[in-house]
Write an enzyme that holds these catalytic residues in place. Structure first.
Site, mmCIF file in Angstrom:
data_model
loop_
_atom_site.group_PDB
_atom_site.id
_atom_site.type_symbol
_atom_site.label_atom_id
_atom_site.label_comp_id
_atom_site.label_asym_id
_atom_site.label_seq_id
_atom_site.Cartn_x
_atom_site.Cartn_y
_atom_site.Cartn_z
ATOM 1 C CB SER A 136 -0.886 -0.054 1.256
ATOM 2 O OG SER A 136 -1.681 1.086 1.379
ATOM 3 C CB SER A 188 -7.580 14.169 -2.431
ATOM 4 O OG SER A 188 -7.388 13.790 -1.090
ATOM 5 C CG HIS A 216 -9.373 13.036 -5.448
ATOM 6 N ND1 HIS A 216 -10.191 14.048 -4.981
ATOM 7 C CD2 HIS A 216 -9.296 12.124 -4.450
ATOM 8 C CE1 HIS A 216 -10.572 13.774 -3.747
ATOM 9 N NE2 HIS A 216 -10.044 12.615 -3.398
ATOM 10 C CB THR A 244 -16.063 8.729 -6.220
ATOM 11 O OG1 THR A 244 -17.240 9.141 -5.507
ATOM 12 C CG2 THR A 244 -15.407 9.976 -6.811
ATOM 13 C CE LYS A 247 -13.966 12.309 -3.556
ATOM 14 N NZ LYS A 247 -14.507 12.931 -2.347
ATOM 15 C CB THR A 276 -25.600 -1.713 2.147
ATOM 16 O OG1 THR A 276 -26.040 -0.391 2.447
ATOM 17 C CG2 THR A 276 -24.822 -1.694 0.847
ATOM 18 C CB THR A 362 -7.904 15.508 6.368
ATOM 19 O OG1 THR A 362 -9.168 15.344 7.023
ATOM 20 C CG2 THR A 362 -8.104 15.429 4.868
HETATM 21 N N1 PLP Z 1 -10.677 7.518 -2.352
HETATM 22 C C1 PLP Z 1 -10.096 8.716 -2.191
HETATM 23 C C2 PLP Z 1 -8.689 8.883 -2.629
HETATM 24 C C3 PLP Z 1 -10.799 9.793 -1.629
HETATM 25 O O1 PLP Z 1 -10.219 10.985 -1.454
HETATM 26 C C4 PLP Z 1 -12.146 9.598 -1.244
HETATM 27 C C5 PLP Z 1 -12.979 10.692 -0.674
HETATM 28 O O2 PLP Z 1 -12.648 11.812 -0.549
HETATM 29 C C6 PLP Z 1 -12.709 8.336 -1.418
HETATM 30 C C7 PLP Z 1 -11.957 7.321 -1.973
HETATM 31 C C8 PLP Z 1 -14.116 8.073 -1.025
HETATM 32 O O3 PLP Z 1 -14.976 8.443 -2.041
HETATM 33 P P1 PLP Z 1 -16.480 8.878 -1.698
HETATM 34 O O4 PLP Z 1 -16.422 10.312 -1.282
HETATM 35 O O5 PLP Z 1 -17.251 8.626 -2.935
HETATM 36 O O6 PLP Z 1 -16.910 8.005 -0.562
#
Ligand code: PLP
Length: 404
Positions: A136, A188, A216, A244, A247, A276, A362
């Protein structure tokens, strides 16, 4: 036991450290993005949002709005169940086909968010592939970290974007166990971009699968918005691309794409997929319209690039330091949570500019920042106003000068 006292003790600590989060109460004004009404103690006023991840303003695109309204009228509000038990709707499958096509893959699988897609896919892969090792990137998002943690697979962290370190760590793994290299394309918070081709080459050399988060980047990079892997011509060599719909596509939801067997495997074993309620069909219809539009139209991407370059140039002219990167994300480091909050409060109070202070967890402590995300819908006047505000602050504020 006084549970509230236990909660408050930890909350007070957050406040003392400057890491307590205050949310802006915004009311987005349809058709006027990036303008929004801000509901505060002093009443309601119009502000310009400078930190939205609705990167291209697609959340208010008339085609996307129409698609959602049409689908609500046609199918109702909710999906009515989990994907397994009555919740799979025609619109979900249309969207999955659209996503598979976007990334040039055999199949796609939808989730309720990008977070859930990472969590579910990595935890399933790591737990069900016997002896699996997940390599990772040190900068990976919380959703990937949590998915890996939940899988209980062995985790090896490689230095952020450092292909030599990845190779050294891959070489040290046993040859005959499944290995997954997990990383992002655009990170991000710093806005830096992964050397995807080099990472893929090293992973291929050691027989590892590649897991790429393009959250992103989708919609914004590549001729059809397929992300940095499309732009760099390596999408076909990535085993799994995750993204996603919340965004740049302006809706909500997450997904993975890959081979038919891979998607069927996650569909069949991932608790975060199975247990879910499915996304509302109208959300799927809106997302599909947004993706289809951005496959054809580059106007939004070009507008975004123009405004990002314009903001960077204006900051440079005023001597306001910002992190250099090859993406659409413009971070201005302040390096202190209390000062970052103070600057954000001042921008809101005096200039009607909303930018959320970014603090721990963050970003690491000591790297607190303001993070600006120019969109194609920020006007030149919006940019001038922001830079005038920052410039005034920089001149007035001894703290900011000391940091700069
Ligand atoms: N992966 C990354 C790199 C992110 O920055 C984010 C959210 O900011 C996600 C996944 C999660 O995506 P979502 O906002 O659709 O849950």
């Amino acid at each position: 036991m006084d549970f509230d006292a236990l909660f408050n003790a930890q909350l007070n600590q957050l406040k003392e450290d400057g890491n307590y989060r205050y949310f802006a109460e915004l009311e987005r004004d349809c058709g006027k993005f990036p303008k929004a009404a801000s509901h505060g103690e002093d009443g309601v006023r119009d502000v310009t949002v400078w930190c939205s991840n609705d990167y291209l303003g697609m959340g208010q695109n008339p085609l996307v709005i129409d698609a959602m309204c049409e689908a609500v009228a046609r199918t109702g509000t909710g999906a009515g169940g989990t994907r397994n038990i009555s919740g799979t709707n025609h619109d979900h499958l249309l969207l999955e086909r659209e996503l598979a096509d976007l990334h040039g893959k055999e199949a796609a699988l939808l989730f309720t968010s990008g977070y859930v897609s990472n969590w579910a896919a990595l935890s399933t892969l790591g737990s069900r592939l016997e002896g699996c090792i997940i390599l990772s990137d040190a900068g990976n998002h919380a959703s990937m970290i949590e998915g890996i943690r939940h899988s209980r697979a062995e985790k090896v962290i490689w230095k952020h974007n450092d292909v030599a370190d990845l190779e050294a760590k891959l070489a040290a793994c046993p040859a005959n166990v499944p290995k997954i290299v997990a990383f992002e394309s655009v990170y991000s918070m710093d806005g830096d971009v992964a050397p995807i081709r080099e990472i893929v080459e090293v992973a291929e050399k050691y027989g590892a699968m590649t897991y790429l988060d393009e959250v992103h980047a989708v919609g914004m990079y590549g001729p059809r918005g397929g992300g940095v892997s499309e732009r760099d011509g390596v999408a076909d060599r990535i085993t799994l691309i995750e993204g996603t719909l919340g965004k740049a596509y302006g809706v909500v939801g997450g997904y993975i794409t890959g081979s038919a067997a891979l998607c069927d495997f996650i569909r069949s074993f991932a608790s975060g997929f199975i247990f879910t309620t499915a996304l509302p069909p109208a959300v799927a219809a809106a997302a599909r319209t947004s993706i289809a539009h951005l496959k054809e139209s580059s106007v939004e991407r070009e507008g975004q690039r123009r405004q990002v370059a314009r903001l960077r140039a204006a900051l440079d002219r005023e001597g306001i330091p910002h992190m250099m990167n090859d993406s659409h994300i413009v971070p201005v480091l302040i390096k202190d949570p209390v000062k970052t909050r103070m600057l954000a409060d001042y921008l809101m109070a005096e200039w009607d500019i909303y930018v959320q202070p970014i603090n721990y967890p963050t970003v690491p402590k000591g790297t607190e920042r303001l993070r600006f995300t120019p969109s194609p819908l920020h006007t030149d006047a919006d940019i001038d106003h922001l830079v005038a505000a920052l410039s005034t602050l920089w001149k007035q504020c001894a703290i900011a000068h000391a940091v700069a």
